[in-house]
Design a protein around this motif. Structure first.
Motif, PDB file in Angstrom:
ATOM      1  N   MET A 228       0.776  -1.227   0.101  1.00  0.00           N
ATOM      2  CA  MET A 228       0.084   0.086  -0.035  1.00  0.00           C
ATOM      3  C   MET A 228       0.830   1.272  -0.056  1.00  0.00           C
ATOM      4  SD  MET A 228      -3.260  -0.393   2.641  1.00  0.00           S
ATOM      5  CE  MET A 228      -4.250   0.658   1.984  1.00  0.00           C
ATOM      6  N   ILE A 229       0.396   2.281  -0.429  1.00  0.00           N
ATOM      7  CA  ILE A 229       0.977   3.532  -0.461  1.00  0.00           C
ATOM      8  C   ILE A 229      -0.079   4.593   0.021  1.00  0.00           C
ATOM      9  CG2 ILE A 229       2.730   3.128  -2.170  1.00  0.00           C
ATOM     10  CD1 ILE A 229       0.890   4.896  -4.048  1.00  0.00           C
ATOM     11  N   VAL A 230       0.549   5.808   0.623  1.00  0.00           N
ATOM     12  CA  VAL A 230      -0.383   6.706   1.343  1.00  0.00           C
ATOM     13  C   VAL A 230      -0.221   7.842   0.149  1.00  0.00           C
ATOM     14  CG1 VAL A 230      -0.619   8.704   2.993  1.00  0.00           C
ATOM     15  CG2 VAL A 230      -0.482   6.151   3.812  1.00  0.00           C
ATOM     16  N   MET A 231      -0.963   8.595  -0.211  1.00  0.00           N
ATOM     17  CA  MET A 231      -1.122   9.597  -1.182  1.00  0.00           C
ATOM     18  C   MET A 231      -1.736  10.959  -0.434  1.00  0.00           C
ATOM     19  SD  MET A 231      -1.905   7.894  -4.893  1.00  0.00           S
ATOM     20  CE  MET A 231      -1.441   9.267  -5.946  1.00  0.00           C
ATOM     21  N   LYS A 232      -1.317  12.064  -0.055  1.00  0.00           N
ATOM     22  CA  LYS A 232      -1.878  13.170   0.576  1.00  0.00           C
ATOM     23  C   LYS A 232      -1.949  14.276  -0.504  1.00  0.00           C
ATOM     24  CE  LYS A 232      -1.431  17.525   2.743  1.00  0.00           C
ATOM     25  NZ  LYS A 232      -0.703  18.517   2.373  1.00  0.00           N
ATOM     26  N   PHE A 233      -3.217  14.736  -0.355  1.00  0.00           N
ATOM     27  CA  PHE A 233      -3.271  16.199  -1.522  1.00  0.00           C
ATOM     28  C   PHE A 233      -3.802  17.184  -0.802  1.00  0.00           C
ATOM     29  CE2 PHE A 233      -3.863  12.174  -4.308  1.00  0.00           C
ATOM     30  CZ  PHE A 233      -3.010  12.592  -5.190  1.00  0.00           C
ATOM     31  N   GLY A 234      -2.805  18.264  -0.835  1.00  0.00           N
ATOM     32  CA  GLY A 234      -3.205  19.412   0.163  1.00  0.00           C
ATOM     33  C   GLY A 234      -4.282  20.309  -0.419  1.00  0.00           C
ATOM     34  N   GLY A 235      -4.690  21.377   0.392  1.00  0.00           N
ATOM     35  CA  GLY A 235      -5.880  22.431  -0.175  1.00  0.00           C
ATOM     36  C   GLY A 235      -5.771  22.815  -1.415  1.00  0.00           C
ATOM     37  N   SER A 236      -4.447  23.195  -1.754  1.00  0.00           N
ATOM     38  CA  SER A 236      -4.576  23.867  -3.120  1.00  0.00           C
ATOM     39  C   SER A 236      -4.695  22.810  -4.134  1.00  0.00           C
ATOM     40  CB  SER A 236      -3.223  24.639  -3.355  1.00  0.00           C
ATOM     41  OG  SER A 236      -2.202  24.002  -2.966  1.00  0.00           O
ATOM     42  N   SER A 237      -4.149  21.698  -3.746  1.00  0.00           N
ATOM     43  CA  SER A 237      -4.322  20.524  -4.858  1.00  0.00           C
ATOM     44  C   SER A 237      -5.885  20.043  -4.966  1.00  0.00           C
ATOM     45  CB  SER A 237      -3.557  19.306  -4.579  1.00  0.00           C
ATOM     46  OG  SER A 237      -2.206  19.516  -4.315  1.00  0.00           O
ATOM     47  N   VAL A 238      -6.716  20.511  -4.098  1.00  0.00           N
ATOM     48  CA  VAL A 238      -8.279  20.015  -4.078  1.00  0.00           C
ATOM     49  C   VAL A 238      -9.161  21.337  -4.051  1.00  0.00           C
ATOM     50  CG1 VAL A 238      -7.815  17.714  -3.270  1.00  0.00           C
ATOM     51  CG2 VAL A 238      -8.294  19.582  -1.634  1.00  0.00           C
ATOM     52  N   SER A 239      -8.379  22.381  -4.886  1.00  0.00           N
ATOM     53  CA  SER A 239      -9.186  23.789  -4.453  1.00  0.00           C
ATOM     54  C   SER A 239     -10.583  23.911  -5.234  1.00  0.00           C
ATOM     55  CB  SER A 239      -8.514  24.866  -4.735  1.00  0.00           C
ATOM     56  OG  SER A 239      -7.676  24.989  -6.053  1.00  0.00           O
ATOM     57  N   ASN A 240     -10.425  23.116  -6.314  1.00  0.00           N
ATOM     58  CA  ASN A 240     -11.938  23.300  -7.203  1.00  0.00           C
ATOM     59  C   ASN A 240     -12.184  21.898  -8.061  1.00  0.00           C
ATOM     60  OD1 ASN A 240     -10.299  23.443  -9.468  1.00  0.00           O
ATOM     61  ND2 ASN A 240     -10.084  25.550  -9.205  1.00  0.00           N
ATOM     62  N   ALA A 241     -13.080  21.823  -8.699  1.00  0.00           N
ATOM     63  CA  ALA A 241     -13.601  20.757  -9.512  1.00  0.00           C
ATOM     64  C   ALA A 241     -12.586  20.295 -10.373  1.00  0.00           C
ATOM     65  CB  ALA A 241     -14.937  20.874 -10.122  1.00  0.00           C
ATOM     66  N   GLU A 242     -12.101  21.079 -11.195  1.00  0.00           N
ATOM     67  CA  GLU A 242     -11.014  20.554 -12.195  1.00  0.00           C
ATOM     68  C   GLU A 242      -9.761  20.082 -11.476  1.00  0.00           C
ATOM     69  OE1 GLU A 242      -9.428  24.438 -14.221  1.00  0.00           O
ATOM     70  OE2 GLU A 242      -7.755  22.929 -14.935  1.00  0.00           O
ATOM     71  N   LYS A 243      -9.440  20.969 -10.281  1.00  0.00           N
ATOM     72  CA  LYS A 243      -8.154  20.216  -9.502  1.00  0.00           C
ATOM     73  C   LYS A 243      -8.550  18.844  -9.037  1.00  0.00           C
ATOM     74  CE  LYS A 243      -5.563  24.014  -9.284  1.00  0.00           C
ATOM     75  NZ  LYS A 243      -4.568  24.937  -8.232  1.00  0.00           N
ATOM     76  N   ILE A 244      -9.784  18.583  -8.455  1.00  0.00           N
ATOM     77  CA  ILE A 244     -10.208  17.320  -7.793  1.00  0.00           C
ATOM     78  C   ILE A 244     -10.360  16.230  -9.105  1.00  0.00           C
ATOM     79  CG2 ILE A 244     -12.219  15.949  -7.068  1.00  0.00           C
ATOM     80  CD1 ILE A 244     -12.706  18.694  -5.378  1.00  0.00           C
ATOM     81  N   ARG A 245     -10.637  16.853 -10.227  1.00  0.00           N
ATOM     82  CA  ARG A 245     -10.493  15.739 -11.491  1.00  0.00           C
ATOM     83  C   ARG A 245      -8.996  15.175 -11.763  1.00  0.00           C
ATOM     84  NH1 ARG A 245     -14.242  18.974 -14.372  1.00  0.00           N
ATOM     85  NH2 ARG A 245     -16.456  18.334 -13.700  1.00  0.00           N
ATOM     86  N   GLN A 246      -8.132  16.262 -11.397  1.00  0.00           N
ATOM     87  CA  GLN A 246      -6.833  15.901 -11.660  1.00  0.00           C
ATOM     88  C   GLN A 246      -6.329  14.978 -10.653  1.00  0.00           C
ATOM     89  OE1 GLN A 246      -4.592  19.736 -11.561  1.00  0.00           O
ATOM     90  NE2 GLN A 246      -2.826  18.674 -12.975  1.00  0.00           N
ATOM     91  N   VAL A 247      -6.519  15.102  -9.533  1.00  0.00           N
ATOM     92  CA  VAL A 247      -6.016  14.435  -8.352  1.00  0.00           C
ATOM     93  C   VAL A 247      -6.657  12.693  -8.734  1.00  0.00           C
ATOM     94  CG1 VAL A 247      -6.841  13.596  -6.046  1.00  0.00           C
ATOM     95  CG2 VAL A 247      -5.980  16.114  -6.418  1.00  0.00           C
ATOM     96  N   ILE A 248      -7.964  12.764  -9.152  1.00  0.00           N
ATOM     97  CA  ILE A 248      -8.405  11.385  -9.383  1.00  0.00           C
ATOM     98  C   ILE A 248      -7.780  10.652 -10.510  1.00  0.00           C
ATOM     99  CG2 ILE A 248     -10.474  10.249 -10.297  1.00  0.00           C
ATOM    100  CD1 ILE A 248     -12.460  12.349  -9.208  1.00  0.00           C
ATOM    101  N   GLU A 249      -7.341  11.588 -11.409  1.00  0.00           N
ATOM    102  CA  GLU A 249      -6.490  10.743 -12.588  1.00  0.00           C
ATOM    103  C   GLU A 249      -5.261  10.283 -11.913  1.00  0.00           C
ATOM    104  OE1 GLU A 249      -8.194   9.566 -15.007  1.00  0.00           O
ATOM    105  OE2 GLU A 249      -9.628  10.470 -14.247  1.00  0.00           O
ATOM    106  N   ILE A 250      -4.642  11.184 -11.036  1.00  0.00           N
ATOM    107  CA  ILE A 250      -3.105  10.856 -10.535  1.00  0.00           C
ATOM    108  C   ILE A 250      -3.252   9.515  -9.928  1.00  0.00           C
ATOM    109  CG2 ILE A 250      -1.486  11.721  -8.866  1.00  0.00           C
ATOM    110  CD1 ILE A 250      -2.044  14.454  -9.845  1.00  0.00           C
ATOM    111  N   VAL A 251      -4.471   9.587  -8.925  1.00  0.00           N
ATOM    112  CA  VAL A 251      -4.574   8.295  -7.938  1.00  0.00           C
ATOM    113  C   VAL A 251      -5.111   7.185  -8.752  1.00  0.00           C
ATOM    114  CG1 VAL A 251      -6.213   7.307  -6.287  1.00  0.00           C
ATOM    115  CG2 VAL A 251      -5.598   9.569  -6.341  1.00  0.00           C
ATOM    116  N   ARG A 252      -5.816   7.336 -10.082  1.00  0.00           N
ATOM    117  CA  ARG A 252      -6.177   6.170 -10.931  1.00  0.00           C
ATOM    118  C   ARG A 252      -4.662   5.522 -11.408  1.00  0.00           C
ATOM    119  NH1 ARG A 252     -11.034   5.556 -13.581  1.00  0.00           N
ATOM    120  NH2 ARG A 252     -11.412   7.860 -13.984  1.00  0.00           N
ATOM    121  N   GLY A 253      -4.029   6.373 -11.597  1.00  0.00           N
ATOM    122  CA  GLY A 253      -2.645   5.654 -12.237  1.00  0.00           C
ATOM    123  C   GLY A 253      -1.887   4.839 -11.231  1.00  0.00           C
ATOM    124  N   ARG A 254      -2.125   5.095  -9.932  1.00  0.00           N
ATOM    125  CA  ARG A 254      -1.558   4.305  -8.856  1.00  0.00           C
ATOM    126  C   ARG A 254      -2.457   3.069  -8.179  1.00  0.00           C
ATOM    127  NH1 ARG A 254       2.165   7.918  -9.607  1.00  0.00           N
ATOM    128  NH2 ARG A 254       3.335   9.206  -8.145  1.00  0.00           N
TER     129      ARG A 254
END
Ligand code: ASP
Ligand code: MG
Length: 280
Positions: free
Chosen positions: A1-27
Motif C-alpha cells: 500500500m502507499i499513502v497519497m496526500k493532497f493538500g488544499g491547493s491540490s483540491v481547491s476546485n472541481a478541475e483540480k479534484i478531477r486531476q487528483v482522481i487521474e493521478i490516483v487512478r494511475g497508482r
C-alpha cells in the motif's frame, strides 16, 4: 500500500479534484490510501467564523456552503453529501454565539468541518469517475489522539487500530487529514498543515511502501520562492534535514510530519500535482 496526500491547493476546485482522481487512478495497482485537506482557504474561513460567533453574531456559513456546492455542481454530484454537515456547523456556530465562549475544543470541532466536507465531495467524485472509493473520517478508522486541542498527537494505540481497520478495506479509502478524536470522543486537530502529519501517521500504521505528499508547489525548495526568486527544488533530504526544515518554519511540511515515517523508515516523497511525472 502507499499513502497519497493532497493538500488544499491540490483540491481547491472541481478541475483540480478531477486531476487528483487521474493521478490516483494511475497508482491503483499500488493500493493507495488517500488523505485530503480541506478545500483551499476553507480552514481559514472556519477559524474566522468561530471568531465571529464568539463575538455574539451568528455568522452565515454561506461562503463555506457556496465553495462546496460549486464543486458539487461542477462535478455533477448531489448536494445532500454536504447539507447535513453544513446544518451541524450552522447549529454549532449559533450555540457559540449564544454562550459567547469558544474553547480550544469547540474551535477544533468547528475547523474539523473543512476536511469532513472536502473528503465527502472528493470521495463521491472518485466514485462518479468509476473508482471504487469510500470516504472515512480519520477518527472512525483509528486515529485516536491526545487531548491537546490544536496540537494533538496520535496515541500509541492508534497504530494498531488503524492497521486493523484499514487492512479490511476493499475500496480506496479517502480519509480526512488534520483531524482525530480523543478517547472521550471530542474531535481534535493536529495543528495547521496537519494533513501531512496525518499522511505519515497513516503511512506508518499501515507500513506503507511509500508516502507521497502531493502539492501545488515545486516540492521542497532551497528557500521560500516568494522571497528568493533563485530558490531551486531540492532533490533529496534526509529525515533529519526535512524535520529540521519544517521545525524552523519551512512552510512545506507540518513539523512533526517526518517522525512517524522515520520510525518505520518509510520514504516520503513530495510531488507536484501540475507536473505529475516530475518529482522532487
Ligand atoms: N486544512 C488544514 C490547514 O489548513 C490542514 C492542512 O491543510 O494540512 O491547516
Ligand atoms: Mg500544506
Amino acid at each position: 500500500m502507499i499513502v497519497m496526500k493532497f493538500g488544499g491547493s491540490s483540491v481547491s476546485n472541481a478541475e483540480k479534484i478531477r486531476q487528483v482522481i487521474e493521478i490516483v487512478r494511475g497508482r491503483l495497482p499500488r493500493k493507495p490510501l488517500v488523505i485530503v485537506s480541506a478545500l483551499r482557504g476553507v480552514t481559514d474561513d472556519l477559524f474566522k467564523l468561530g471568531e465571529q460567533a464568539v463575538r455574539g453574531s451568528s455568522p452565515p456559513v454561506e461562503p463555506v456552503r457556496k465553495r462546496h456546492l460549486e464543486a458539487i455542481r461542477e462535478l455533477g454530484l448531489d448536494p445532500v453529501l454536504v447539507e447535513p454537515l453544513l446544518g451541524e456547523l450552522e447549529a454549532l456556530l449559533k450555540g457559540i454565539s449564544l454562550v459567547k465562549e469558544l474553547s480550544p475544543r469547540s474551535l477544533d470541532y468547528i475547523v474539523s468541518f473543512g476536511e469532513r466536507l472536502s473528503s465527502r465531495v472528493i470521495a463521491a467524485a472518485f466514485v462518479k469517475a468509476g473508482v471504487a472509493a469510500e470516504q472515512h473520517d480519520a477518527f472512525d478508522i483509528g486515529l485516536l489522539t491526545t487531548e491537546e486541542h490544536g496540537a494533538a498527537q496520535p496515541l500509541p494505540e492508534a497504530d494498531g487500530e488503524i492497521k486493523r481497520i484499514v487492512s479490511k478495506m476493499a475500496k480506496v479509502p479517502i480519509v480526512t487529514g488534520y483531524i482525530g478524536k480523543t478517547k472521550g470522543g471530542s474531535i481534535t486537530t493536529l495543528g495547521r498543515n496537519g494533513s501531512d502529519y496525518s499522511a505519515t501517521i497513516f503511512g506508518a500504521a499501515i507500513d506503507a511502501d511509500e508516502i507521497e505528499i502531493w502539492s501545488d508547489v515545486d516540492g521542497i525548495m532551497t528557500a521560500d520562492p516568494r522571497l528568493a526568486p533563485t530558490a531551486k527544488p531540492i532533490d533529496a533530504l534526509t529525515f533529519a534535514e526535512a524535520s529540521e526544515l519544517a521545525y524552523y518554519g519551512g512552510k512545506v511540511l507540518h513539523p512533526a510530519t517526518i517522525t512517524p515515517a522515520m520510525r518505520k523508515g518509510i520514504t516520503v516523497r513530495c510531488l507536484i500535482t501540475f507536473k505529475p511525472d516530475n518529482n522532487c
